[in-house]
Design an enzyme around this catalytic site. Structure first.
Site, PDB file in Angstrom:
ATOM      1  N   HIS A   1       0.825  -1.218   0.000  1.00 24.91           N
ATOM      2  CA  HIS A   1       0.000   0.000   0.000  1.00 24.91           C
ATOM      3  C   HIS A   1       0.852   1.258   0.000  1.00 24.91           C
ATOM      4  O   HIS A   1       1.909   1.319   0.624  1.00 24.91           O
ATOM      5  CB  HIS A   1      -1.028  -0.015   1.132  1.00 24.91           C
TER       6      HIS A   1
ATOM      7  N   GLU B   1      -5.316   1.648   2.040  1.00 26.79           N
ATOM      8  CA  GLU B   1      -5.233   0.459   2.900  1.00 26.79           C
ATOM      9  C   GLU B   1      -5.565   0.807   4.347  1.00 26.79           C
ATOM     10  O   GLU B   1      -6.274   0.073   5.038  1.00 26.79           O
ATOM     11  CB  GLU B   1      -3.816  -0.144   2.838  1.00 26.79           C
ATOM     12  N   GLU B   2      -5.052   1.945   4.782  1.00 28.51           N
ATOM     13  CA  GLU B   2      -5.155   2.307   6.202  1.00 28.51           C
ATOM     14  C   GLU B   2      -6.581   2.585   6.652  1.00 28.51           C
ATOM     15  O   GLU B   2      -6.863   2.620   7.847  1.00 28.51           O
ATOM     16  CB  GLU B   2      -4.269   3.526   6.509  1.00 28.51           C
TER      17      GLU B   2
ATOM     18  N   ASP C   1       4.033  -5.697   3.723  1.00 26.06           N
ATOM     19  CA  ASP C   1       3.672  -4.598   4.616  1.00 26.06           C
ATOM     20  C   ASP C   1       4.557  -4.698   5.863  1.00 26.06           C
ATOM     21  O   ASP C   1       5.271  -5.685   6.035  1.00 26.06           O
ATOM     22  CB  ASP C   1       2.189  -4.708   5.002  1.00 26.06           C
TER      23      ASP C   1
ATOM     24  N   HIS D   1       2.382   3.854  12.925  1.00 26.57           N
ATOM     25  CA  HIS D   1       1.373   4.933  12.946  1.00 26.57           C
ATOM     26  C   HIS D   1       1.760   6.056  13.910  1.00 26.57           C
ATOM     27  O   HIS D   1       0.902   6.674  14.529  1.00 26.57           O
ATOM     28  CB  HIS D   1      -0.028   4.384  13.263  1.00 26.57           C
TER      29      HIS D   1
ATOM     30  N   ASP E   1       5.695   2.608   7.238  1.00 24.14           N
ATOM     31  CA  ASP E   1       4.471   1.858   6.937  1.00 24.14           C
ATOM     32  C   ASP E   1       3.712   2.639   5.865  1.00 24.14           C
ATOM     33  O   ASP E   1       3.071   3.622   6.173  1.00 24.14           O
ATOM     34  CB  ASP E   1       3.648   1.710   8.212  1.00 24.14           C
TER      35      ASP E   1
END
Ligand SMILES: [Zn+2]
Length: 333
Positions: free
Chosen positions: A62, A194-195, A217, A304, A164
């Site tokens: 992603h 994706e998130e 990922d 994140h 990420d």
């Protein structure tokens, strides 16, 4: 180091969920001339086709990162925002962010909230504007921002926002460079959104209808003080073969195949079991009548947040394993 320049370009590109175009452009600029076709679909997924005569293999990473989106501009010049992706209030409190136009800000919390109890709705964004008018001259409702922090390097360790999953995007670009005459029919897919719920991966896996899929990922490791055993990997101990997470149980044939290939090419791998979170594989493996799907993971601490941490050797091993998979003899399903 080999992939760092590209990784840095990708990290600096603006690409929160739903607004991945800048990242998409950086990737397109780095796609080798040897590929057969490059397309972007309605969702914003970038699809790079490298033709081969074998089964159809979808390789996915992603492009989007977590971020924030402005919902309100208040009279005092402070902004309220919504989350793009999974944001933990305590982890992003006082994080620096940057809008596409370069405006910077800091995430702060209502002063009357005790640290233990604050929620995302108690956070606001301070861009230093004196009042609403000044704030509106800088940003608008609907504008998005991403974490803005330096890229720090200690040997092979990298600390940065957006690892990420720009690390995964770099891995696919590296594989693309290295696989010259693919035996399998390869589709490198850089997915959008994706998130926020694997939204790009769903339609693209439906339209490609692959025989096999391999998703790359980051994964949350279990190697920090007080780790809760939610994961099984450690940073710097090799790339990880996905066994399961909250979105998928990897097909046992894929786990076996990847383990065998790792043995053959002589790399140490870890097993990735994660009790929380998921990847695009969650959407891909249940597409149409099901897709034989596996995952290759890069352990990443503090996902994140503005300070994610990976080891570049894990990324390099991940490239080797994906390349070996692309070059392996696969049976058409
Ligand atoms: Zn991710």
């Amino acid at each position: 180091m080999e992939y760092r320049d590209l990784l840095e370009q990708l990290i600096r590109a603006h690409g929160p969920s739903g607004d991945e175009e800048d990242v998409c452009q950086v990737i397109q600029r780095n796609v080798p001339a040897t590929v057969d076709e490059v397309t972007v679909d309605v969702m914003g997924n970038l699809i790079v086709h490298q033709k081969g005569n074998g089964p159809k293999v979808m390789l996915a990473a992603h492009m989007d990162s977590v971020g924030i989106i402005v919902t309100h501009i208040e009279k005092n010049g402070f902004l309220r925002f919504g989350a793009l992706g999974g944001l933990e209030p305590k982890a992003i409190y006082q994080a620096p962010v940057r809008f596409r136009n370069g405006v910077g800000g800091v995430i702060a919390v209502n002063e009357n909230k005790a640290e233990k109890e604050f929620k995302l709705t108690d956070l606001y964004l301070d861009i230093g504007a004196a009042d609403e008018t000044e704030a509106r001259n800088l940003v608008a409702v609907g504008d998005t921002a991403v974490f803005a922090a330096p890229i720090l390097k200690n040997g092979t360790r990298l600390i940065s926002p957006c690892l990420d999953n720009r690390a995964g995007c770099v891995a696919l670009l590296a594989v693309m460079q290295q696989v010259k005459n693919p035996v399998n029919d390869l589709y490198f897919v850089f997915t959008a959104q994706e998130e926020v719920g694997l939204r790009g991966a769903k339609p693209v896996s439906w339209s490609l209808e692959p025989d096999y899929a391999l998703v790359v990922d980051v994964t949350c490791p279990d190697d920090v003080p007080g780790a809760l055993h939610e994961g099984t990997t450690a940073v710097g101990k090799g790339t990880a073969i996905k066994v399961m997470d909250h979105s998928m149980i990897a097909h046992l044939a894929m786990v076996a195949q990847l383990s065998r290939l790792a043995d053959e090419i002589g790399i140490t791998v870890q097993k990735d079991l994660l009790k929380v979170g998921g990847t695009d594989a969650g959407a891909v493996h249940v597409s149409r009548s099901g897709v034989l799907t596996g995952g290759v993971s890069i352990p990443c601490r503090y996902t994140h947040t503005p300070t994610e941490l990976i080891d570049q050797t894990d990324l390099e091993a991940c490239v080797e394993l994906i390349r070996a998979f692309c070059e392996s003899e696969l049976v058409r399903r």
